[in-house]
Design an enzyme around this catalytic site. Structure first.
Site, mmCIF file in Angstrom:
data_model
loop_
_atom_site.group_PDB
_atom_site.id
_atom_site.type_symbol
_atom_site.label_atom_id
_atom_site.label_comp_id
_atom_site.label_asym_id
_atom_site.label_seq_id
_atom_site.Cartn_x
_atom_site.Cartn_y
_atom_site.Cartn_z
ATOM 1 N N LYS A 107 -8.711 13.630 0.477
ATOM 2 C CA LYS A 107 -7.319 13.711 0.024
ATOM 3 C C LYS A 107 -7.107 15.064 -0.632
ATOM 4 O O LYS A 107 -8.028 15.632 -1.217
ATOM 5 C CB LYS A 107 -7.047 12.607 -1.005
ATOM 6 C CG LYS A 107 -5.586 12.350 -1.263
ATOM 7 C CD LYS A 107 -4.968 11.641 -0.074
ATOM 8 C CE LYS A 107 -3.850 10.747 -0.408
ATOM 9 N NZ LYS A 107 -3.674 9.677 0.565
HETATM 10 N N1 GLU Z 1 -1.423 9.916 3.580
HETATM 11 C C1 GLU Z 1 -1.584 8.770 4.405
HETATM 12 C C2 GLU Z 1 -2.501 7.755 3.744
HETATM 13 O O1 GLU Z 1 -2.625 7.726 2.543
HETATM 14 C C3 GLU Z 1 -2.017 9.130 5.809
HETATM 15 C C4 GLU Z 1 -3.307 9.865 5.924
HETATM 16 C C5 GLU Z 1 -3.599 10.392 7.319
HETATM 17 O O2 GLU Z 1 -2.810 10.160 8.222
HETATM 18 O O3 GLU Z 1 -4.618 11.056 7.455
HETATM 19 O O4 GLU Z 1 -3.058 6.911 4.381
#
Ligand code: GLU
Length: 416
Positions: A107
């Site tokens: 993240k």
């Molecule tokens: N930000 C989204 C999540 O928390 C999507 C992450 C992604 O598509 O890699 O799952």
């Protein structure tokens, strides 16, 4: 966001440990699985439109890659800090494992309010951030995607800036604009997934959608697509909200009408007159059948958990429930579909986009929706069966499935 009594990472680790106890995981294995592989914190100096210098901080936490390249969104929000990003990165590891994608978890985040800066400033911030992290991301190492405050445009900038260092490679980032190496169906996927799971859960609980009243906190990308799906599935969406407040209509809100209002009012529900105005807090405490937090984290706390009347909660947002509230919900017999499963539709669609980018082949929307339904259905079934067999909550069952897979991949891959 999660108040300082317990850090966000401690909160996620608490569920991890509860599941790890049931899996008889050794302390050494727990330590390995909990420790992030790499944490990057960078300085982002940018010139603002007025010529002033602003110095921001950017983070990328790469939590685990036993199951594949690390995957996770990039969040732009003023309250972003290392602890929150670390916690969300770990959550991505369990999320990708629960839906059985060949990915690990990561993240990123930048502590900034994107609504207060211009598009050109946002582009400069994004490109500068990529300048700092381009050598630790990549289609086979770590693939960013949209998260709170970022969008398809930001992803296109990331792809372009990364390309300046490493050459053309659209698979370095997902959630790109459809006309620029993105995929139809990615944007709706998180909300659609929330809808798919809600209908599946209702069926397991013996409830019919036509007799189900739903309240959704947050009417952004996730909340609005979930609302649309649920209305089409015959549920009554009686309340929605955004930062301007909540809107309630006992006979159900016409979601296409609310979406039209959003388009005509710069993405805001402010001034929506087809429903009664209520507060966001009142929305959470409505007597509905299903409550869907689709906005910020930390909305259910020890303070309000006993006042929640909905018997079913679907965590469309990441970390909407504080562990103290989770314990109260369990004690009261509420059914909570946890974030690691409930909002996994987004990363699942990201996976489809990445696969297509690597093959230079594009699927149509019907195939995207069909495959999404297939992957999410399997994940739901596995988590439901684990919860039933082990007599645990859906959250602990989802963690058990995720941790079990990552643990096995770690051992099979070899540690030495
Ligand atoms: N930000 C989204 C999540 O928390 C999507 C992450 C992604 O598509 O890699 O799952």
């Amino acid at each position: 966001m999660i108040p300082p009594t317990m850090s966000a990472f401690e909160a996620t680790s608490r569920y991890f440990n509860e599941a790890a106890d049931l899996l008889d995981l050794t302390d050494n294995m727990r330590k390995l699985l909990l420790t992030p592989k790499r944490e990057v914190q960078v300085q982002i100096p940018v010139e603002m439109d007025n010529g002033e210098l602003s110095t921001l901080i950017g983070y990328r936490v790469q939590h685990d890659n036993a199951c594949g390249p690390m995957k996770g969104g990039l969040r732009f929000h003023p309250e972003v800090d290392l602890d929150e990003v670390r916690s969300l990165a770990a959550l991505m590891t369990w999320k990708t494992a629960v839906v059985n994608l060949p990915y690990g978890g990561a993240k990123g985040g930048i502590a900034i309010d994107p609504r207060t800066i211009s598009a050109r400033e946002l582009e400069r911030v994004t490109r500068k951030f990529v300048d700092q992290i381009h050598d630790v991301i990549g289609p086979d190492t770590d693939i960013p995607a949209p998260d709170m405050g970022s969008n398809a445009m930001v992803m296109a900038w990331i792809m372009n800036q990364y390309g300046k260092y490493h050459g053309f490679n659209p698979a370095v980032v997902t959630g790109k604009p459809v006309e620029h190496y993105g995929m139809p169906g990615r944007e709706e996927a998180t909300g659609r997934g929330v809808g798919i799971f809600t209908v599946k859960l209702l069926s397991r609980l013996g409830r019919s959608p036509s007799e189900t009243k739903v309240a959704i906190q947050g009417f952004g990308n996730v909340g609005s697509h979930a609302a649309k799906f649920l209305q089409e599935a015959d549920c009554q969406v009686v309340a929605i909200s955004d930062v301007s407040g909540g809107y309630y209509r006992e006979q159900g809100i016409d979601i296409s009408d609310a979406c039209r209002h959003l388009r005509e009012h710069n993405g805001s529900l402010a001034g929506y007159r087809q429903a009664d105005a209520i507060t966001n807090e009142e929305l959470l405490e409505l007597k509905v059948d299903v409550l869907i937090p689709a906005a910020l984290g930390g909305v259910f706390t020890a303070e309000n958990a006993r006042r929640i009347q909905a018997p079913v909660i679907i965590e469309a947002a990441n970390e909407p429930t504080r562990p103290e509230a989770d314990a109260i919900f369990n004690q009261r017999g509420l059914t909570v579909l946890p974030d690691v499963l409930a909002n996994a539709g987004g990363v699942t669609a990201s996976y489809f986009e990445w696969v297509q980018n690597r093959q230079h082949y594009q699927w149509g929307i019907n195939r995207v929706r069909q495959e999404l339904d297939h992957v999410l259905s399997q994940a739901f079934q596995t988590v439901w069966e684990t919860a039933t067999e082990r007599q645990v909550s859906l959250r602990i069952a989802a963690f058990m499935v995720g941790i079990g897979r990552v643990g096995r991949a770690t051992i099979l891959g070899g540690i030495a």
